[in-house]
Motif scaffolding. Sequence first.
Motif, mmCIF file in Angstrom:
data_model
loop_
_atom_site.group_PDB
_atom_site.id
_atom_site.type_symbol
_atom_site.label_atom_id
_atom_site.label_comp_id
_atom_site.label_asym_id
_atom_site.label_seq_id
_atom_site.Cartn_x
_atom_site.Cartn_y
_atom_site.Cartn_z
ATOM 1 N N VAL A 19 0.820 -1.215 0.000
ATOM 2 C CA VAL A 19 0.000 0.000 0.000
ATOM 3 C C VAL A 19 0.852 1.262 0.000
ATOM 4 O O VAL A 19 0.888 2.012 -0.979
ATOM 5 N N SER A 133 0.120 -5.339 3.504
ATOM 6 C CA SER A 133 0.861 -4.166 3.969
ATOM 7 C C SER A 133 1.403 -4.420 5.360
ATOM 8 O O SER A 133 0.806 -5.175 6.147
ATOM 9 N N ALA A 137 -4.575 -1.378 6.624
ATOM 10 C CA ALA A 137 -4.820 -0.859 5.281
ATOM 11 C C ALA A 137 -6.289 -0.644 4.919
ATOM 12 O O ALA A 137 -6.573 0.024 3.930
ATOM 13 N N SER A 153 -2.654 -7.243 6.980
ATOM 14 C CA SER A 153 -1.500 -6.463 7.432
ATOM 15 C C SER A 153 -0.627 -7.342 8.318
ATOM 16 O O SER A 153 -1.082 -8.342 8.878
#
Length: 234
Positions: A19, A133, A137, A153
Amino acid sequence: MPLPPTILWPRVKAIIFDVDGTLYTQSRMRTQMLLDLLGYYALRPWRLQELLMLRRFRAEREKRPGAVGPDLENAQYEWCADNGRYPVAKLKQVVERWMFIHPNQYLPGCIYPGTQSFFAALRRQGIKIGIYSDYKAHDKLAALGLSADVVVSSTDPEIDRLKPAPKGLLYVAAALGLAPDECVFIGDRPELDGACAEQAGMPCLIVDKQPFDRFTFYTSLEHQLATALTPVTL
């Protein structure tokens, strides 16, 4: 940008995106956030310690690539507590505000040109979309006007590992019902995203470092995707 020869688009069933720095430019965001932080704390000098908290949070995360949990979501704040100098509850409050809430209002102006169009092209081709990420996110994607089939994440309890540990990528691929080599990971940092993909056995593309007003990375990928998957008429 020419695609690496190991990436065969007819075989690709999913694109997994990082991201920060991959879907939007961080330089524009950092400029705006610097202005906002300076403006806010110039009027509240008695709270300047909060700036030190933010800096420490980033620094502690950056110096722990591949860190493993358990409970990484809370552990990342314990790293910054400095033996109680910074209360964990206060750290969470400051980081949440300035890193995960306040910046989102600027994301629509920072999204890389061609990103939304490329996502739409992937949907049209039936290619799944994943997000992996190191940071949370979901809210960022909503602000960017993007959606994905799987969003993960590093601090999610089922991952609990920072990049370049490959568990997050492998988790996304499995959640999509795919083998790693049927996916492509797109990131912006070779030492983290590239290494993560390599350990996962997944093809990887690194976002070109292009000026924002001349950024063509996703437009080029969309064109290549369309060309590769367009049937040849004899």
